[in-house]
Write an enzyme that holds these catalytic residues in place. Structure first.
Site, PDB file in Angstrom:
ATOM      1  N   PRO A 281       0.819  -1.210   0.000  1.00  0.00           N
ATOM      2  CA  PRO A 281       0.000   0.000   0.000  1.00  0.00           C
ATOM      3  C   PRO A 281       0.858   1.268   0.000  1.00  0.00           C
ATOM      4  CG  PRO A 281       0.149  -0.879   2.208  1.00  0.00           C
ATOM      5  CD  PRO A 281       0.871  -1.849   1.327  1.00  0.00           C
ATOM      6  N   GLY A 282       0.451   2.241  -0.792  1.00  0.00           N
ATOM      7  CA  GLY A 282       1.074   3.562  -0.747  1.00  0.00           C
ATOM      8  C   GLY A 282       0.044   4.536  -0.217  1.00  0.00           C
ATOM      9  N   ARG A 319      -2.932  16.142  -9.158  1.00  0.00           N
ATOM     10  CA  ARG A 319      -3.978  15.107  -9.275  1.00  0.00           C
ATOM     11  C   ARG A 319      -5.305  15.636  -9.866  1.00  0.00           C
ATOM     12  NH1 ARG A 319      -5.941  12.342  -5.792  1.00  0.00           N
ATOM     13  NH2 ARG A 319      -5.722  10.332  -6.817  1.00  0.00           N
ATOM     14  N   CYS A 350       0.337  29.122 -15.800  1.00  0.00           N
ATOM     15  CA  CYS A 350      -0.246  29.716 -17.013  1.00  0.00           C
ATOM     16  C   CYS A 350      -0.897  28.675 -17.905  1.00  0.00           C
ATOM     17  CB  CYS A 350       0.828  30.481 -17.766  1.00  0.00           C
ATOM     18  SG  CYS A 350       1.539  31.746 -16.735  1.00  0.00           S
ATOM     19  N   GLU A 351      -1.837  27.963 -17.397  1.00  0.00           N
ATOM     20  CA  GLU A 351      -2.613  27.008 -18.192  1.00  0.00           C
ATOM     21  C   GLU A 351      -4.019  26.960 -17.608  1.00  0.00           C
ATOM     22  OE1 GLU A 351      -1.079  23.239 -19.344  1.00  0.00           O
ATOM     23  OE2 GLU A 351       1.000  23.862 -19.098  1.00  0.00           O
ATOM     24  N   TYR A 379       0.917  10.947  -3.536  1.00  0.00           N
ATOM     25  CA  TYR A 379       1.104  11.458  -4.899  1.00  0.00           C
ATOM     26  C   TYR A 379       0.857  12.969  -4.970  1.00  0.00           C
ATOM     27  CZ  TYR A 379       0.709   6.437  -5.361  1.00  0.00           C
ATOM     28  OH  TYR A 379       0.882   5.094  -5.174  1.00  0.00           O
TER      29      TYR A 379
HETATM   30  N1  LLP Z   1       2.842  -1.362  -6.081  1.00  0.00           N
HETATM   31  C1  LLP Z   1       3.104  -1.021  -7.363  1.00  0.00           C
HETATM   32  C2  LLP Z   1       3.871  -1.929  -8.213  1.00  0.00           C
HETATM   33  C3  LLP Z   1       2.627   0.196  -7.866  1.00  0.00           C
HETATM   34  O1  LLP Z   1       2.873   0.529  -9.135  1.00  0.00           O
HETATM   35  C4  LLP Z   1       1.874   1.058  -7.018  1.00  0.00           C
HETATM   36  C5  LLP Z   1       1.341   2.337  -7.517  1.00  0.00           C
HETATM   37  C6  LLP Z   1       1.656   0.660  -5.690  1.00  0.00           C
HETATM   38  C7  LLP Z   1       2.147  -0.567  -5.265  1.00  0.00           C
HETATM   39  C8  LLP Z   1       0.910   1.504  -4.701  1.00  0.00           C
HETATM   40  O2  LLP Z   1      -0.386   1.787  -5.051  1.00  0.00           O
HETATM   41  P1  LLP Z   1      -1.361   2.512  -3.996  1.00  0.00           P
HETATM   42  O3  LLP Z   1      -1.509   1.617  -2.778  1.00  0.00           O
HETATM   43  O4  LLP Z   1      -0.730   3.802  -3.616  1.00  0.00           O
HETATM   44  O5  LLP Z   1      -2.621   2.695  -4.715  1.00  0.00           O
HETATM   45  N2  LLP Z   1      -0.355   8.914  -9.229  1.00  0.00           N
HETATM   46  C9  LLP Z   1      -1.583   8.180  -9.056  1.00  0.00           C
HETATM   47  C10 LLP Z   1      -1.361   6.798  -8.480  1.00  0.00           C
HETATM   48  C11 LLP Z   1      -0.364   5.958  -9.254  1.00  0.00           C
HETATM   49  C12 LLP Z   1      -0.019   4.664  -8.599  1.00  0.00           C
HETATM   50  C13 LLP Z   1       1.103   3.986  -9.287  1.00  0.00           C
HETATM   51  N3  LLP Z   1       1.487   2.735  -8.711  1.00  0.00           N
HETATM   52  C14 LLP Z   1      -2.551   9.010  -8.216  1.00  0.00           C
HETATM   53  O6  LLP Z   1      -2.201  10.128  -7.826  1.00  0.00           O
HETATM   54  O7  LLP Z   1      -3.674   8.598  -7.962  1.00  0.00           O
END
Ligand code: LLP
Length: 427
Positions: A281-282, A319, A350-351, A379
């Site tokens: 999880p991120g 985002r 400027c967009e 993110y």
């Molecule tokens: N593992 C892998 C291999 C990944 O590519 C990702 C996210 C994660 C774990 C973690 O995912 P999470 O638990 O955070 O959903 N920039 C986008 C999200 C891109 C996620 C990319 N990969 C946003 O702001 O919503």
């Protein structure tokens, strides 16, 4: 949306016991403010939900959500390992004190140089293609290897964040995976894992569970056909958080119960032994810990629209522009004011795509007011840029009334960093 670590104290937004108004005055804006307690709380909730069902669960923080060293260290002290995607993230994870064996590197479109860095650093590599394996074996033979499977079942809050489907660039199909495991074993790799990551911002657990079932089926087939034993089964990240007031939160405990029942049943019936269950999880760990504070520079009423201009644009939080994502906003110095009218909150870039929200019902807003953008911890900073030559903001960590800078605001000199004038222009 104002719930711990946030609080409404006489109309002023507080985070982990500190006034947002005071933070903005002390450190300037735009400013990311991170509440440590929420990161720890979410980590513990997730770990507990899984470990009470399956003790051999491991949580790897997906560093791309926010790679600040203090955040990495908070999660390290909680017992997390870490999921990384680049040499930069490997470097930062090592700097934060993670052992190489606690780092899983998952790359797509990887250069030989990057693979070599990962191999030499001794981190576990998660293979995404046959070509990546060939490249790796030219560099050396790792002790442990994992393979990313495209389960063809994906999910996510936006099509750009769905990472498993028939047309996805990520992972490999079962037949290719089988070849990769066979080749790796012949080359001398001793231990194996299997991996999926189906997408990001998932609020409905069903596709996640279905994809995990598919992954375990692939693991079974590979075990049966090629005799591969798995040390770990990694089901990736993707757990979503509510960004809107009316959004239900992801049922962590229900998900953990379902996933572990399936996992235990499958590993037993498929003869997979007792592999560790890994999650990456991120967003879930950091999104809700953080607010973005931004000051109102201007209020403009046109014949058609009211614009509230703030000092954070898509250079600071991309985002909304990139995915049309909703972030809840509040007027941090006037929480008790009644909603008055619909406005667009726009930045200084400027967009015309530079907005934090559109047609949002807000109280009367005046120049100098402080806007807080909520749920900004995942993110947010990590996708920020210097576009329009705007130095990146600072990050401040708060904990029970304490607050400290954990990343300095960039300065104008930072815009010159690494730049050189071509010799023929130096006249
Ligand atoms: N593992 C892998 C291999 C990944 O590519 C990702 C996210 C994660 C774990 C973690 O995912 P999470 O638990 O955070 O959903 N920039 C986008 C999200 C891109 C996620 C990319 N990969 C946003 O702001 O919503």
């Amino acid at each position: 949306m104002i719930k711990p670590p946030l609080a409404n104290v006489n109309g002023i937004l507080h985070i982990d016991g500190v006034s947002a108004v005071k933070l903005a005055e002390t450190y300037g804006t735009p400013l990311y403010v991170i509440g440590e307690s929420k990161i720890r709380e979410n980590y513990r909730r997730l770990a507990e939900a899984f470990k009470r069902n399956y003790g051999k669960t491991r949580i790897l923080y997906s560093a791309k959500a926010n790679t600040n060293l203090s955040i990495l260290k908070i999660l390290k002290t909680e017992g997390a390992w870490v999921d990384v995607v680049s040499t930069g993230e490997i470097y930062l994870a090592l700097e934060a004190g993670f052992q190489p064996s606690q780092i899983l590197y998952t790359g797509v479109s990887v250069s030989e140089e990057e693979l070599s860095y990962a191999f030499k650093a001794g981190v576990t590599i998660n293979i995404d293609s046959e070509s990546q394996l060939r490249k790796l074996l030219r560099i050396g033979v790792p002790h442990t290897l994992s393979v990313r499977i495209n389960t063809e079942i994906g999910a996510g809050h936006h099509e750009y964040t769905v990472t498993a489907s028939k047309t996805s660039k990520f992972g490999v199909d079962e037949k290719t995976a089988l070849e990769i495991y066979r080749t790796a074993r012949l080359a001398g790799v001793e231990k194996f894992g299997i991996h999926m990551h189906i997408g990001s911002g998932i609020l409905n657990p069903d596709p996640y569970i279905k994809a995990a079932e598919r992954l375990l089926q692939v693991a079974k087939n590979i075990h049966e056909v090629a005799g591969v034993n798995f040390e770990f089964v990694d089901v990736g990240g993707g757990i979503g958080v509510p960004y809107r007031p009316d959004e239900e939160e992801f049922d962590i405990e229900g998900f953990a119960d379902k996933l572990t029942v399936l996992f235990k049943e499958k590993i037993q019936s498929c003869g997979l032994g007792e592999p560790e269950l890994w999650l990456e999880p991120g967003r879930y760990l950091v999104a809700e810990s953080t607010i973005l504070l931004t000051r109102v520079n201007m209020v403009k009423q046109t014949p058609y629209r009211k614009f509230v201009g703030v000092d954070a644009g898509f250079n600071v939080l991309i985002r909304p522009t990139m995915y049309g994502s909703y972030h809840h906003v509040v007027v941090a110095n006037r929480l008790n004011a009644e909603p008055a009218e619909k406005c667009d909150i726009v930045g200084p870039i400027c967009e015309s795509g530079d907005f934090l929200c559109r047609e949002r019902l807000l109280p009367e807003v005046a120049e100098g007011d402080l806007i807080a953008v909520l749920t900004a911890g995942a993110y947010g900073y990590s996708m920020s840029s210097q576009y329009n030559s705007r130095p990146r903001p600072a990050e401040v960590l708060v904990k029970n009334g304490l607050h400290e800078v954990i990343r300095e605001r960039e300065t104008l000199q930072d815009l010159l960093r690494g730049q050189k004038t071509a010799s023929w222009l130096n006249v």
